[in-house]
Design a protein around this motif. Structure first.
Motif, short mmCIF file in Angstrom:
data_model
loop_
_atom_site.label_atom_id
_atom_site.label_comp_id
_atom_site.label_asym_id
_atom_site.label_seq_id
_atom_site.Cartn_x
_atom_site.Cartn_y
_atom_site.Cartn_z
N ALA A 245 -1.00 -4.60 0.21
CA ALA A 245 -1.22 -3.20 0.57
C ALA A 245 -1.04 -2.34 -0.68
CB ALA A 245 -0.22 -2.76 1.64
N THR A 246 -1.76 -1.21 -0.72
CA THR A 246 -1.55 -0.25 -1.80
C THR A 246 -0.71 0.90 -1.24
OG1 THR A 246 -3.70 -0.83 -2.68
CG2 THR A 246 -2.74 1.23 -3.48
N ARG A 248 0.43 4.62 -0.94
CA ARG A 248 -0.06 5.98 -1.19
C ARG A 248 0.92 6.97 -0.59
NH1 ARG A 248 -4.76 4.49 -3.18
NH2 ARG A 248 -5.95 2.86 -2.13
N MET A 256 2.03 5.97 2.95
CA MET A 256 0.98 5.20 3.62
C MET A 256 0.86 3.84 2.95
SD MET A 256 -3.05 5.78 3.57
CE MET A 256 -3.23 7.22 4.60
N ASP A 258 -1.67 1.16 2.55
CA ASP A 258 -3.11 1.06 2.73
C ASP A 258 -3.54 -0.40 2.61
OD1 ASP A 258 -5.81 1.26 2.73
OD2 ASP A 258 -5.93 2.78 1.14
N HIS A 262 -7.07 -1.03 7.23
CA HIS A 262 -6.06 -0.41 8.08
C HIS A 262 -5.06 0.37 7.23
CE1 HIS A 262 -7.49 -3.60 10.73
NE2 HIS A 262 -6.98 -2.92 11.74
N GLN A 263 -4.51 1.43 7.81
CA GLN A 263 -3.44 2.15 7.15
C GLN A 263 -2.26 2.27 8.11
OE1 GLN A 263 -6.72 3.51 7.10
NE2 GLN A 263 -7.00 2.50 5.12
N THR A 265 1.52 4.17 8.45
CA THR A 265 2.36 5.17 7.80
C THR A 265 3.83 4.85 8.02
OG1 THR A 265 2.30 6.59 9.73
CG2 THR A 265 0.67 7.03 8.03
N GLN A 283 -0.20 -2.05 -5.91
CA GLN A 283 -0.23 -2.98 -4.79
C GLN A 283 1.13 -3.61 -4.58
OE1 GLN A 283 -3.48 -5.84 -5.02
NE2 GLN A 283 -4.36 -4.77 -3.28
#
Ligand SMILES: Nc1ncnc2c1ncn2[C@@H]1O[C@H](COP(=O)(O)OP(=O)(O)OP(=O)(O)O)[C@@H](O)[C@H]1O
Ligand SMILES: [Mg+2]
Length: 429
Positions: A245-246, A248, A256, A258, A262-263, A265, A283
């Motif tokens: 996941a990244t 944000r 978030m 990312d 899909h995201q 929170t 990442q």
């Protein structure tokens, strides 16, 4: 009684194989410490160095407050039990049990009493006059255990003593070992590659991989709050979901994760929020146990992954669902392969090592913290194949194969690691 301290202990076998890499470990007086790790990770090597059966290449070993690197095995007051507890075939069980005391020239009456007492505790009193060849595997391991215990050493070292037994016998003997060594109060280091054995037996577990310590703590600490992605994966009874996941932080309102398709929170109130936000734009690896995922109840909202149920798997006590969500999967980051690692400074970052790995695997290896060796790409997060999300459904399958599924995510149970597999939250122990 004895305390064991390993200070930067390293083992390089002749030929340059780095089997144990700068191990720091401490077993407290009377503690049952379990060394856990996959085959070949260096567990037996470590145990044999403590017993004095293997030289220590570098670092210090302390036993009972005294440096012990060069102490002869017989002067260490340790007893070791191996996987195939070798017994004297021509001696009876009684003869095997009494042998260590006879060598120590103990009083014969005391020897007789002690052997009978111990054989009762180990449930082998009926076999005292039989020879090892007539015993079952479980009984032989009990005798081997008894022979180690009989002279009450300061330290027990047990190297997979139960691995040759069937599951039922393993469970039974496991409980007996646990109560016996606790009753004796003798410091014990117990080696296994079985995570259930480790979780059920240990006061604390030390997890190793490729000669490197991955984590150490009580069973609950290492299970619930693993220090590395490797520990998380190794201690999972079902396969751990490991996703890329990244991070944000849109307008700083929330965090978030990312996942591409899909995201999810994470609120600022999450205790890990600040630590995760330090990775904004990068990442990370998200570990999710199948039991942290569940079907989202009809009409409810919340963090979800959505996808198609590919297949269901029956495990007797539970069903698992494999859901295609199009999220990139990552391999478990591991220390570099010790075959390509030189000791003393070469280590993970040695340029010679890197160029050799590049040649061998035609892959680009990051300069620092090489995560999973040959499998990793330049950003360290593997091949980015799409993962099936594994979801625990419980005793009844609430989905059917082919169905569209909404998978509820328990955000508080997400395990967050850097791209090299180190836990992201601030250390709590
Ligand atoms: N005498 C030796 N010379 C060279 N390499 C060795 C020697 N003994 C062990 N090794 C290597 O060191 C590594 C660690 O071995 P070790 O026996 O400590 O592993 P382990 O964790 O006990 O594995 P297992 O669970 O299979 O018993 C292995 O890759 C093994 O091949
Ligand atoms: Mg071994």
């Amino acid at each position: 009684m004895s305390q064991v301290v390993l200070d930067n202990v390293t083992k390089v076998y002749p030929g340059g194989f780095l089997a144990v890499d700068r191990m720091n470990l401490r077993a407290e007086d009377g503690e049952l410490l379990v060394l856990l790790g996959p085959s070949g990770c260096g567990k037996s090597t470590l145990l044999r160095m403590i017993a004095g059966l293997e030289d220590i290449t570098d670092g210090d070993l302390w036993l009972g407050g005294k440096i012990a690197n060069h102490l002869a095995p017989r002067d260490r007051d340790v007893a070791m039990v191996f996987q195939n507890g070798a017994l004297y075939p021509h001696r009876t069980v009684r003869g095997n049990l009494s042998f260590p005391l006879e060598i120590a020239k103990a009083d014969p009456q005391m020897v007789r009493d002690r052997v009978v007492e111990l054989s009762k505790a180990l449930h082998i009193d009926e076999t005292l006059d039989r020879r090892p060849g007539t015993l079952s595997g479980g009984q032989r391991q009990r005798v081997a255990m008894g022979r180690a215990i009989v002279r009450q050493p300061s330290l027990f070292l047990m190297d997979e003593p139960l691995s040759n037994l069937d599951a039922g016998m393993r469970t039974e003997l496991r409980m007996e070992i646990s109560s016996l060594v606790r009753a004796l109060g003798v410091t014990t280091i117990y080696v296994t590659h079985d995570q259930i054995e480790a979780l059920t037996l240990a006061d604390r577990i030390a997890i190793m991989n490729r000669g490197v310590l991955q984590d150490i703590g009580t069973p609950a600490q290492v299970y619930n709050d693993p220090a590395t992605a490797f520990t998380a994966a190794f201690l999972s009874s079902q396969q751990l979901n490991l996703l890329a996941a990244t991070v944000r932080t849109p307008q700083n309102q929330f965090i978030m994760l990312d996942f591409g398709t899909h995201q999810i929170t994470m609120p600022w109130t999450d205790p890990r929020a600040y630590a995760v936000s330090q990775h904004t734009g990068s990442q990370i690896i998200v570990g999710i146990r199948p039991d942290a995922l569940a079907p989202m109840p009809e009409g409810m909202d919340g963090p979800v992954f959505m996808g198609r149920v590919r297949t269901l798997e029956y495990h007797g006590h539970e069903w698992l669902a494999y859901v295609e969500c199009g999220i990139p999967a990552v391999a478990v980051p591991e220390p570099p392969d010790p075959r390509f690692r030189a000791a003393n400074g070469g280590g993970a970052n040695g340029s010679k090592t890197r160029s050799m790995m590049r040649r061998l695997f035609n892959s680009d290896i990051d300069a620092d913290d090489t995560p999973s060796g040959p499998q990793s790409g330049p950003n360290g997060l593997g091949s980015h194949r799409r993962a099936d999300l594994i979801v625990r459904l419980g005793a009844r399958p609430s989905w059917r194969a082919g169905e569209h599924a909404r998978v509820a995510v328990d955000v508080s149970r997400l395990m967050l690691f850097t791209h090299t597999g180190a836990r992201i939250d601030p250390p709590r122990r």
